[in-house]
Scaffold this motif. Structure first.
Motif, PDB file in Angstrom:
ATOM      1  N   UNK A  86     117.886  66.309 128.091  1.00 21.57           N
ATOM      2  CA  UNK A  86     117.725  65.478 129.287  1.00 21.57           C
ATOM      3  C   UNK A  86     117.389  66.316 130.520  1.00 21.57           C
ATOM      4  N   UNK A  87     117.672  67.609 130.480  1.00 17.76           N
ATOM      5  CA  UNK A  87     117.391  68.499 131.612  1.00 17.76           C
ATOM      6  C   UNK A  87     116.046  69.209 131.484  1.00 17.76           C
ATOM      7  N   UNK A  88     115.357  69.002 130.373  1.00 16.77           N
ATOM      8  CA  UNK A  88     114.130  69.759 130.113  1.00 16.77           C
ATOM      9  C   UNK A  88     113.047  69.494 131.157  1.00 16.77           C
ATOM     10  N   UNK A  89     112.938  68.234 131.613  1.00 16.53           N
ATOM     11  CA  UNK A  89     111.892  67.915 132.588  1.00 16.53           C
ATOM     12  C   UNK A  89     112.045  68.734 133.855  1.00 16.53           C
ATOM     13  N   UNK A 115      98.528  81.059 134.352  1.00 20.24           N
ATOM     14  CA  UNK A 115      97.987  79.814 134.900  1.00 20.24           C
ATOM     15  C   UNK A 115      98.138  78.675 133.901  1.00 20.24           C
ATOM     16  N   UNK A 116      97.776  78.935 132.646  1.00 21.30           N
ATOM     17  CA  UNK A 116      97.905  77.893 131.622  1.00 21.30           C
ATOM     18  C   UNK A 116      99.349  77.420 131.492  1.00 21.30           C
ATOM     19  N   UNK A 117     100.297  78.358 131.451  1.00 23.69           N
ATOM     20  CA  UNK A 117     101.696  77.970 131.255  1.00 23.69           C
ATOM     21  C   UNK A 117     102.268  77.269 132.491  1.00 23.69           C
ATOM     22  N   UNK A 118     101.785  77.618 133.685  1.00 24.91           N
ATOM     23  CA  UNK A 118     102.222  76.908 134.883  1.00 24.91           C
ATOM     24  C   UNK A 118     101.756  75.455 134.836  1.00 24.91           C
ATOM     25  N   UNK A 119     100.531  75.241 134.391  1.00 27.82           N
ATOM     26  CA  UNK A 119     100.012  73.874 134.255  1.00 27.82           C
ATOM     27  C   UNK A 119     100.781  73.116 133.170  1.00 27.82           C
ATOM     28  N   UNK A 120     101.023  73.764 132.035  1.00 25.47           N
ATOM     29  CA  UNK A 120     101.745  73.108 130.943  1.00 25.47           C
ATOM     30  C   UNK A 120     103.160  72.734 131.376  1.00 25.47           C
ATOM     31  N   UNK A 121     103.805  73.594 132.152  1.00 29.47           N
ATOM     32  CA  UNK A 121     105.147  73.277 132.621  1.00 29.47           C
ATOM     33  C   UNK A 121     105.169  71.990 133.429  1.00 29.47           C
ATOM     34  N   UNK A 122     104.178  71.803 134.297  1.00 31.49           N
ATOM     35  CA  UNK A 122     104.091  70.569 135.069  1.00 31.49           C
ATOM     36  C   UNK A 122     103.849  69.368 134.169  1.00 31.49           C
ATOM     37  N   UNK A 123     102.967  69.518 133.197  1.00 29.87           N
ATOM     38  CA  UNK A 123     102.661  68.405 132.292  1.00 29.87           C
ATOM     39  C   UNK A 123     103.882  68.050 131.442  1.00 29.87           C
ATOM     40  N   UNK A 124     104.571  69.048 130.893  1.00 27.47           N
ATOM     41  CA  UNK A 124     105.768  68.788 130.088  1.00 27.47           C
ATOM     42  C   UNK A 124     106.847  68.105 130.918  1.00 27.47           C
ATOM     43  N   UNK A 125     106.960  68.501 132.189  1.00 27.40           N
ATOM     44  CA  UNK A 125     108.018  67.967 133.031  1.00 27.40           C
ATOM     45  C   UNK A 125     107.742  66.568 133.560  1.00 27.40           C
ATOM     46  N   UNK A 126     106.460  66.195 133.661  1.00 30.42           N
ATOM     47  CA  UNK A 126     106.113  64.923 134.277  1.00 30.42           C
ATOM     48  C   UNK A 126     105.773  63.825 133.275  1.00 30.42           C
TER      49      UNK A 126
END
Length: 426
Positions: A86-89, A115-126
């Motif tokens: 539940x905290x992953x986002x 850069x790729x991982x920064x973008x993926x982090x946003x996508x995974x979180x949102x």
């Protein structure tokens, strides 16, 4: 922010489980890649750290240590709790924010994998997991497409492509002589064309499994050519190719699952934000095509067409440099009065990462070298424009080291001054 669904609800299929494993791999490989390039994230005294804006030049190194410790703690927590937590986002978004702050403090950290991982982090979180998977697939496809496109030009054929061709031929036991290379160098276009083929096969659902095989073969080939048996590129480059090998299997090797049912208004809002981020990432490379964007965020990987800055120093001044700096001056390359300073070698040996491509950052590194060694009256800078898309032609502009500040203000929008710690270090 609503939480990510639990694993029992979300991982109903092999595709869902593969994507959960993929998210774990993102966190793991980000840790590994930061580890193999650790001087880039903690040390701004041996190699210049160049912030995005000059107002950040006075930020102390303690800030870098705090950001690095925060990033490691976040990624380790993701591994412990799992992407289905539940905290992953919140954790994914936090990791992206920390990376962005790191980029602001040093442009060199804007490595393509970071850069790729920064973008993926946003996508995974949102985005909800299955929507996040689709957006992630589009990001991966864009990397293949733009990377191939950036190499379809004479500059790649004449430079790095020829190096690839010679290295590959020597590995398979067929050495190319200079005369043979001049005749067969256009075979180097086979590298980006195969990458483009992998993109097309992965894009079409009916050929996706073949595309996975093609992508995996491509990354195996790159690891061989760029590895210790070939061009001996940095561990970061090799590790990122290993990640792409696994990514091709986990993202494209499984059928698309059904859509999420009944998303709430909050989920729709967050999904729209993730889609806007993804759209910006997909469209940004078009700016590089018209000369307004940097190569790496445009996925110009192993591209040779980019603009360059070359630093040359007089032999007399080179002999008076401190020993650590003298190691990066190539006095044996010619008998000329001015000899080249190998800024790329300096980057690789001190940070473990290739130098950020393009005129601006290399100019900033040359500026830092000149300021640190007090050689403004003994150096020449040569700025080469990007090569043509159809012809390997460049325009060159040469100026003396005492014109650096004036030229920086005239040519570049972003900062070219190093962090203060680099100049203060002995």
């Amino acid at each position: 922010m609503s939480t990510t669904p639990t694993e029992t609800n979300e991982a109903r299929s092999a595709t869902d489980r593969a994507f959960l494993l993929y998210q774990r791999l993102v966190a793991l490989f980000l840790l590994i890649l930061v580890g193999v390039t650790y001087p880039l994230w903690i040390d701004q005294t041996v190699f210049p750290a160049v912030p995005i804006v000059s107002d950040l030049c006075a930020i102390p190194g303690l800030a870098d240590l705090i950001l690095l410790a925060s990033l490691i703690a976040i990624l380790v927590t993701v591994q412990i709790l799992g992407p289905q937590s539940s905290k992953a986002s919140w954790l994914w978004i936090a990791s992206s924010i920390v990376l962005i702050l790191c980029f602001f403090l040093n442009q060199h950290r804007f490595q393509p994998w970071a850069y790729q991982f920064a973008v993926l982090g946003m996508i995974f979180g949102l985005a909800p997991p299955r929507s996040a998977r689709r957006l992630t697939m589009w990001i991966s496809l864009s990397i293949y497409f733009y990377s191939a496109l950036s190499k379809l030009n004479p500059s790649f054929v004449n430079e790095l492509g020829s190096d690839f061709l010679v290295t590959f031929s020597s590995i398979i036991g067929t050495s190319l002589s200079p005369d043979q290379l001049a005749t067969w160098k256009w075979l180097a276009l086979g590298f980006p064309l195969f990458e483009l083929l992998a993109f097309v096969l992965l894009l079409i659902r009916r050929t996706r499994k073949i595309g996975v095989v093609a992508a995996c073969l491509m990354h195996i080939g790159l690891i061989v050519v760029l590895g210790p048996l070939g061009l001996s590129h940095s561990w970061g480059v090799l590790t990122w190719n290993v990640f792409f090998f696994l990514q091709a299997i986990l993202l494209f090797g499984f059928p698309d699952p059904t859509e999420e049912i009944g998303p709430t208004r909050e989920v729709k809002r967050r999904l729209l934000t993730a889609q806007i981020i993804c759209g910006c990432v997909l469209l940004f490379p078009t700016l590089e095509l018209i000369g307004l964007g940097d190569p790496w965020p445009a996925w110009g990987l192993y591209a040779s067409h980019v603009g360059r800055t070359h630093l040359f120093i007089s032999r007399h001044a080179a002999d008076r440099l401190p020993e650590p700096m003298r190691a990066y001056v190539d006095t044996d390359s010619s008998d000329d009065l001015f000899v080249p300073v190998r800024l790329e070698k300096w980057s690789l040996e001190t940070t473990g990462a290739p130098i950020y491509p393009g005129q601006r950052f290399t100019f900033a590194v040359a500026r830092a070298f000149v300021n640190k060694t007090d050689t403004a009256n003994s150096v020449r800078l040569v700025l080469e424009s990007p090569s043509g898309r159809l012809q390997d032609d460049r325009e060159a502009d040469t100026f003396a080291g005492d014109k650096i500040a004036m030229e920086a203000d005239r040519r570049f929008w972003l900062n070219t001054k190093p962090r203060d710690a680099f100049l203060d270090a002995p």
